[in-house]
Enzyme design. Structure first.
Site, PDB file in Angstrom:
ATOM      1  N   HIS A  87     -62.107  13.416  26.379  1.00 35.76           N
ATOM      2  CA  HIS A  87     -60.866  12.678  26.084  1.00 35.76           C
ATOM      3  C   HIS A  87     -59.689  13.654  25.975  1.00 35.76           C
ATOM      4  O   HIS A  87     -59.379  14.158  24.895  1.00 35.76           O
ATOM      5  CB  HIS A  87     -61.012  11.869  24.793  1.00 35.76           C
ATOM      6  CG  HIS A  87     -59.897  10.881  24.573  1.00 35.76           C
ATOM      7  ND1 HIS A  87     -60.115   9.544  24.320  1.00 35.76           N
ATOM      8  CD2 HIS A  87     -58.543  11.031  24.575  1.00 35.76           C
ATOM      9  CE1 HIS A  87     -58.960   8.911  24.186  1.00 35.76           C
ATOM     10  NE2 HIS A  87     -57.982   9.800  24.324  1.00 35.76           N
ATOM     11  N   LYS A 208     -59.673   3.518  32.311  1.00 34.32           N
ATOM     12  CA  LYS A 208     -59.438   3.513  30.872  1.00 34.32           C
ATOM     13  C   LYS A 208     -58.598   2.281  30.549  1.00 34.32           C
ATOM     14  O   LYS A 208     -57.605   2.017  31.239  1.00 34.32           O
ATOM     15  CB  LYS A 208     -58.665   4.791  30.501  1.00 34.32           C
ATOM     16  CG  LYS A 208     -57.863   4.735  29.205  1.00 34.32           C
ATOM     17  CD  LYS A 208     -58.622   5.288  28.029  1.00 34.32           C
ATOM     18  CE  LYS A 208     -57.832   5.284  26.730  1.00 34.32           C
ATOM     19  NZ  LYS A 208     -56.751   6.260  26.656  1.00 34.32           N
ATOM     20  N   ASP A 341     -58.632  14.069  22.331  1.00 30.47           N
ATOM     21  CA  ASP A 341     -57.270  13.521  22.422  1.00 30.47           C
ATOM     22  C   ASP A 341     -56.238  14.652  22.433  1.00 30.47           C
ATOM     23  O   ASP A 341     -55.110  14.475  21.969  1.00 30.47           O
ATOM     24  CB  ASP A 341     -56.981  12.549  21.260  1.00 30.47           C
ATOM     25  CG  ASP A 341     -56.170  11.330  21.707  1.00 30.47           C
ATOM     26  OD1 ASP A 341     -55.788  11.265  22.896  1.00 30.47           O
ATOM     27  OD2 ASP A 341     -55.921  10.446  20.868  1.00 30.47           O
TER      28      ASP A 341
END
Ligand SMILES: [Zn+2]
Length: 425
Positions: A87, A208, A341
């Protein structure tokens, strides 16, 4: 004369083209103190990793080094497979979230991505799954890396994140008279089917979508579900039919459950995951990609980011819940794949996630497995990456001690090789 020179040049070029394929691939032998078998946790002591071209040819303590092989001496280090971050947002950077993002072109973001790709590779991450970018800048970055134009990890790229109108991956910062819709926005079954196909048409390797609202966005709530169940099922069915896996941004509640039931391959974040969500994910073997270190970094640094006060208030409310609920989920045995992230915090700090996972209940080996064997399975690339094994890409890293005892060694990578090419030594 010019033409004759041209002909001579052509003859030379032809000779080169004829000769090149006959040459054997480059052979490299790495002498190591230890190689970690990430499946078992066993250390193979005093081993040689033999590499031919871009792949591992052999590994073991009795492997003979062929004459003429280039020898790399890592005899004081532990070698592991290159790490995988499931991610990332390479084309984004901290502080350029929110309204500031609208002033930045996708071309500029592709170049920001080139910088971050190099930083990420140097940090030992030889593969990333990039889940969300603007203007297909991630696809351009992936292709530039594959062409050898810029250094970076292998990238599985999603292109734009699919979102409902006004959802987490729409752009909600402007008033109506300046109406602008992010390129991944779609509403209704037919529209999400078309959007899934369009995203694949322009190069997405993975789809996604946002199954719930998010944190670093305006006007949405991470506890609310976003797409309907019918829409989610359509996205998943269409992506799977076209050979793409699906990652769902989902913080919890109904949105998370519906996404799992719709058949997504991973749940990203999982902030409010409850026992029902945990049970479903274990049953369906859906990977959880907890992105936890970002909470530590964000709560220490948010004042420097210039984000709107509503977003900061939301983050302060949501982030403390994240660790508690995710710790419970991890301890209940939900399958975990490593993800960060990165872009919420500076790229290159990705490995700080390992220590957080260990504090949440994983052993150091299990934490390493999330970024190797598990992530390679989630990406569908377990045939080529995720372990130091013959036949796999020679994507290797080395650290100065035993990372199964001290996982923070992964924050200080000494050596990186991608596809048989040394990129950090
Ligand atoms: Zn993200």
């Amino acid at each position: 004369m010019k033409i004759r020179h041209g002909c001579a040049a052509l003859v030379v070029l032809c000779l080169v083209l004829v000769v090149t394929p006959a040459q054997n691939p480059k052979v490299v032998a790495i002498k190591t103190a230890r190689v970690l078998d990430v499946r078992t946790g066993q250390m193979l002591n005093n081993a040689v990793v033999l590499i031919e071209g871009e792949r591992i040819a052999a590994i073991g303590s009795t492997v003979t080094i062929p004459s003429g092989a280039e020898v790399i001496d890592l005899s004081t280090m532990t070698v592991l497979p290159g790490l995988i971050d499931s991610h990332t947002h390479l084309t984004f950077a901290p502080g350029v979230g929110g309204p500031a993002m609208l002033g930045q072109s996708p071309s500029r973001q592709a170049l920001i991505g080139a910088k971050n790709a190099r930083i990420t590779l140097m940090a030992g991450f030889t593969t990333v799954r990039n889940v969300g970018a603007r203007g297909y800048s991630d696809i351009a970055l992936r292709d530039a890396i594959n062409a050898g134009d810029v250094p970076g990890p292998r990238i599985i790229a999603s292109g734009p994140t699919l979102s409902i109108t006004g959802g987490h991956a729409d752009e909600n910062f402007l008033p109506w008279e300046f109406r602008y819709q992010a390129e991944g926005v779609a509403d209704g079954v037919e529209s999400v089917m078309q959007k899934t196909r369009e995203t694949i048409k322009y190069g997405a390797d993975v789809i996604k979508f946002c199954a719930t609202g998010g944190v670093l966005s305006l006007g949405d709530d991470p506890r609310h579900s976003a797409f309907t169940f019918e829409e989610m099922k359509t996205i998943v069915a269409e992506a799977h039919r076209l050979g793409r896996k699906v990652a769902a941004h989902a913080h919890g509640g109904e949105g998370l459950r519906l996404a799992v039931l719709a058949g997504v391959d991973s749940i990203e974040h999982g902030t409010y995951i409850d026992d029902e969500g945990i049970k479903l994910m274990k049953e369906k073997r859906t990977y959880l990609v907890p992105t936890v270190y970002l909470t530590d970094w964000f709560l220490e640094n948010y004042e420097k980011l210039g984000l709107p006060p509503q977003i900061i208030a939301k983050a302060k409310e949501v982030m403390p819940a994240m660790k508690k609920n995710l710790t419970h989920a991890i301890q209940q045995g939900v399958p975990v794949a490593f993800g960060t992230d990165s872009a919420v915090y500076p790229h290159g700090l990705n490995a700080r996630e390992f220590a957080v996972l260990v504090r949440m209940g994983l052993t150091p080996l299990q934490a390493i497995q999330t970024a190797t064997v598990n992530a390679s399975k989630l990406l569908g690339w377990d045939d080529r990456i995720g372990a130091v094994e013959a036949g796999k890409f020679a994507d290797l890293i080395a650290v100065g001690g035993d990372p199964t005892k001290d996982v923070t060694l992964l924050e200080r990578i000494k050596f990186v090789m991608k596809g048989g090419v040394v990129v950090k030594k």
